[in-house]
Design a protein around this motif. Sequence first.
Motif, PDB file in Angstrom:
ATOM      1  N   GLN A   1      39.492  84.244  49.970  1.00  0.00           N
ATOM      2  CA  GLN A   1      39.797  83.464  48.896  1.00  0.00           C
ATOM      3  C   GLN A   1      39.927  84.219  47.393  1.00  0.00           C
ATOM      4  O   GLN A   1      38.821  84.989  47.225  1.00  0.00           O
ATOM      5  CB  GLN A   1      39.039  82.251  48.763  1.00  0.00           C
ATOM      6  N   GLY A   2      40.781  84.135  46.957  1.00  0.00           N
ATOM      7  CA  GLY A   2      40.949  85.133  45.545  1.00  0.00           C
ATOM      8  C   GLY A   2      41.152  86.318  45.607  1.00  0.00           C
ATOM      9  O   GLY A   2      40.717  87.098  44.744  1.00  0.00           O
ATOM     10  N   VAL A   3      41.325  86.764  46.855  1.00  0.00           N
ATOM     11  CA  VAL A   3      41.650  88.395  47.386  1.00  0.00           C
ATOM     12  C   VAL A   3      43.054  88.487  47.583  1.00  0.00           C
ATOM     13  O   VAL A   3      43.898  87.727  48.150  1.00  0.00           O
ATOM     14  CB  VAL A   3      40.731  88.760  48.298  1.00  0.00           C
ATOM     15  N   GLY A   4      43.360  89.664  46.960  1.00  0.00           N
ATOM     16  CA  GLY A   4      44.975  90.162  47.538  1.00  0.00           C
ATOM     17  C   GLY A   4      45.915  89.460  46.660  1.00  0.00           C
ATOM     18  O   GLY A   4      46.903  89.171  47.195  1.00  0.00           O
ATOM     19  N   MET A   5      45.638  89.091  45.446  1.00  0.00           N
ATOM     20  CA  MET A   5      46.590  88.170  44.525  1.00  0.00           C
ATOM     21  C   MET A   5      47.376  89.119  43.871  1.00  0.00           C
ATOM     22  O   MET A   5      47.260  90.102  43.373  1.00  0.00           O
ATOM     23  CB  MET A   5      45.846  87.361  43.833  1.00  0.00           C
ATOM     24  N   ALA A   6      48.714  88.752  43.488  1.00  0.00           N
ATOM     25  CA  ALA A   6      49.832  89.448  42.640  1.00  0.00           C
ATOM     26  C   ALA A   6      50.463  88.235  42.078  1.00  0.00           C
ATOM     27  O   ALA A   6      50.938  87.304  43.033  1.00  0.00           O
ATOM     28  CB  ALA A   6      50.426  90.505  43.495  1.00  0.00           C
ATOM     29  N   PRO A   7      51.095  88.647  40.826  1.00  0.00           N
ATOM     30  CA  PRO A   7      51.841  87.313  40.425  1.00  0.00           C
ATOM     31  C   PRO A   7      53.361  87.152  41.255  1.00  0.00           C
ATOM     32  O   PRO A   7      53.633  88.166  41.799  1.00  0.00           O
ATOM     33  CB  PRO A   7      52.382  87.882  38.855  1.00  0.00           C
ATOM     34  N   LEU A   8      53.923  86.042  41.302  1.00  0.00           N
ATOM     35  CA  LEU A   8      54.926  85.670  42.117  1.00  0.00           C
ATOM     36  C   LEU A   8      56.118  86.634  41.757  1.00  0.00           C
ATOM     37  O   LEU A   8      56.936  87.214  42.530  1.00  0.00           O
ATOM     38  CB  LEU A   8      55.194  84.156  42.052  1.00  0.00           C
ATOM     39  N   GLU A   9      56.230  86.701  40.469  1.00  0.00           N
ATOM     40  CA  GLU A   9      57.465  87.575  39.983  1.00  0.00           C
ATOM     41  C   GLU A   9      57.556  88.711  40.564  1.00  0.00           C
ATOM     42  O   GLU A   9      58.369  89.570  40.754  1.00  0.00           O
ATOM     43  CB  GLU A   9      57.404  87.497  38.298  1.00  0.00           C
ATOM     44  N   ASP A  10      56.199  89.536  40.214  1.00  0.00           N
ATOM     45  CA  ASP A  10      56.140  90.734  40.959  1.00  0.00           C
ATOM     46  C   ASP A  10      56.498  90.677  42.237  1.00  0.00           C
ATOM     47  O   ASP A  10      57.242  91.925  42.729  1.00  0.00           O
ATOM     48  CB  ASP A  10      54.545  91.323  40.680  1.00  0.00           C
ATOM     49  N   LEU A  11      56.042  89.997  43.248  1.00  0.00           N
ATOM     50  CA  LEU A  11      56.308  89.816  44.652  1.00  0.00           C
ATOM     51  C   LEU A  11      57.851  89.901  44.912  1.00  0.00           C
ATOM     52  O   LEU A  11      58.337  90.497  45.670  1.00  0.00           O
ATOM     53  CB  LEU A  11      55.439  89.018  45.224  1.00  0.00           C
ATOM     54  N   LEU A  12      58.402  89.018  44.107  1.00  0.00           N
ATOM     55  CA  LEU A  12      59.788  88.977  44.406  1.00  0.00           C
ATOM     56  C   LEU A  12      60.527  90.082  43.751  1.00  0.00           C
ATOM     57  O   LEU A  12      61.506  90.549  44.686  1.00  0.00           O
ATOM     58  CB  LEU A  12      60.273  87.531  43.497  1.00  0.00           C
ATOM     59  N   ASP A  13      60.241  90.652  42.677  1.00  0.00           N
ATOM     60  CA  ASP A  13      60.871  91.730  42.252  1.00  0.00           C
ATOM     61  C   ASP A  13      60.726  93.106  43.145  1.00  0.00           C
ATOM     62  O   ASP A  13      61.571  93.862  43.203  1.00  0.00           O
ATOM     63  CB  ASP A  13      60.460  91.982  40.877  1.00  0.00           C
ATOM     64  N   LEU A  14      59.700  93.021  44.045  1.00  0.00           N
ATOM     65  CA  LEU A  14      59.199  94.154  44.879  1.00  0.00           C
ATOM     66  C   LEU A  14      59.683  93.951  46.301  1.00  0.00           C
ATOM     67  O   LEU A  14      59.512  94.656  47.070  1.00  0.00           O
ATOM     68  CB  LEU A  14      57.537  94.293  44.838  1.00  0.00           C
TER      69      LEU A  14
END
Lengths: 417, 162
Positions: free
Chosen positions: A227-240
């Motif tokens: 929980q609370g591990v391995g997070m990244a902003p959604l915009e970054d994930l989509l852009d990547l």
Amino acid sequence: MRETISHTDTITAEAAEQTVAQPVAQPGSNRRMTLNMGPQHPSTHGVLRVVLELDGETILTAVPDIGFLHTGIEKECEVKTWQQVVTLTDRVDYLANLSNNLVYALAVEKLIGDIEIPPKAQWMRVMLAEFSRLNSHLVWLGTHALDIGAMTVFFYCFREREDIVRIFEMFSGQRMMTSYIRIGGLALEPPRGWQQVVGKFINAFPSKVDEYEELLDANPIWKRRTQGVGMAPLEDLLDLGVTGPMIRAAGVAWDARKSEPYSSYDKFDFDICTRTENDVFARYRVRLGEMRQSARIIKQALEGMPEGAWQADAPKIVLPEREKMKTQMEALIYHFKIVTEGFRVPAGEAYQTVESPRGEIGYYVVSNGTSKPYRVYMRTPSFGNLQALPALLEGRLLADSIAALGSMDFVLGDTDR
Amino acid sequence: MLPDPLQDHPVAAALDAHLPDAITGGHSEHGEPTLFVTPSRIVEACRFLKLEQDFIRLSAVTCVDWHPADPRFEVVYLLHSLSKNARLRLKCWVSEADPEIDSVTGVWRSANWYEREVFDLFGIRFRNHPDLRRILMPVDWEGHPLRKDYPVHGYKYSYPEE
């Protein structure tokens, strides 16, 4: 760093206290350390090398290095006939062979144009693609839990996974490299009595998923590590370019099975699993939910499986039945032509996507009108997802990197092709 | 100039209105819209499509080698819009003599690895790419394996009679 290592054998409580009391290293100071994770690190599930720059336990930069499993599959596709390429698509992703078979077959059928796949073959394809999703998710759950230290789940998952590979063997004669979905339908007639075997498995399966859930959800260590591990902003994930369960765990209800239905997925009733937390735990919940939905789809396929042909009525593309080949001249000629030269596919190009267990598989197939593909480009989900690895790791603790890495569920063969 | 099959396509029309000289042709085979774009306008076209037309995803960048034609390489961009549930393919022709094109990494960060892959396997250089290195082949590899004039068995391990 060398100094620290030489002292480890004589470390005392006092020395340990001193280690803790040391000031945090300033950026640029000599306490920065470069660590090679892989290419033989067990938790990378293949040969991935990640070059980590560390400041103590904190990851400053992470640079993935891939290509160790590059086997030139795309190049090899160009010298095989259209139907032979099916066997290569198996070897791209060893956990979702049937999804790769399916996307290739669909792309080529799109290029051929006037070929109609009978409903039974389409439903069979859906059912087997869902089995391969279950297979992949089970291997993922088992090994990912093992990485984090929950050992028991592994044995439970592999128990069910064994049943699934036996089902694959029953259909195709192969446990892993099935090559069962072919251009024009299926490779073989579904075996007699498959309904009983699949039915027995699928009736018992939902309770097995409850079992995994019970094992992990009640486990405080599992929760604290995910929980609370391995997070990244959604915009970054989509852009990547991240796709699949990772993006659904960030709240995007996008699933190619719903948005661009193929192979009669629109006739099935199932839900897209999403979560909003966007951490490792959410990805686990999404995959768990997908296993339940896959079981639902398989059950519907089992109950409503249409009768009829399992191959298209296209004698120039599909191999004739053995009996016909022995008694009819045309069948013999077609058999000879298909086996020696292969069939020709009209010139053109097509891009077909399929929702694999890992995300969007897309095959971009180009034909120049001959009996061999001119170009087969495989847009594999692992390649796209792995690119986001630095976004998940940088600025976090080294100990969390294993959980974050595992939650991406990549297959290195799929990445390197 | 918008081709006939794409006259009614809203995205193609919007792009044509925004950058009148960018589109040089296109087709819509198998219901998949494809636009040929002037290589020098590719970044502007992509930025417009991402920001104004909501193509927030770049599925992949790849290449097709039409050896021995000239221009030889066809760089293919596979775009995807989640909100429109639409896909779009952009293509740029790149010549063998000067295999260079502007990088779209400034528009989508995901282009990074895909362009590295095209560089590695086809030898096309992407201007302004932040990290243009080989990605799948070893760093000291010679040649670009997916080019059509590269033998399937490679040079290194070929038998003399082949």
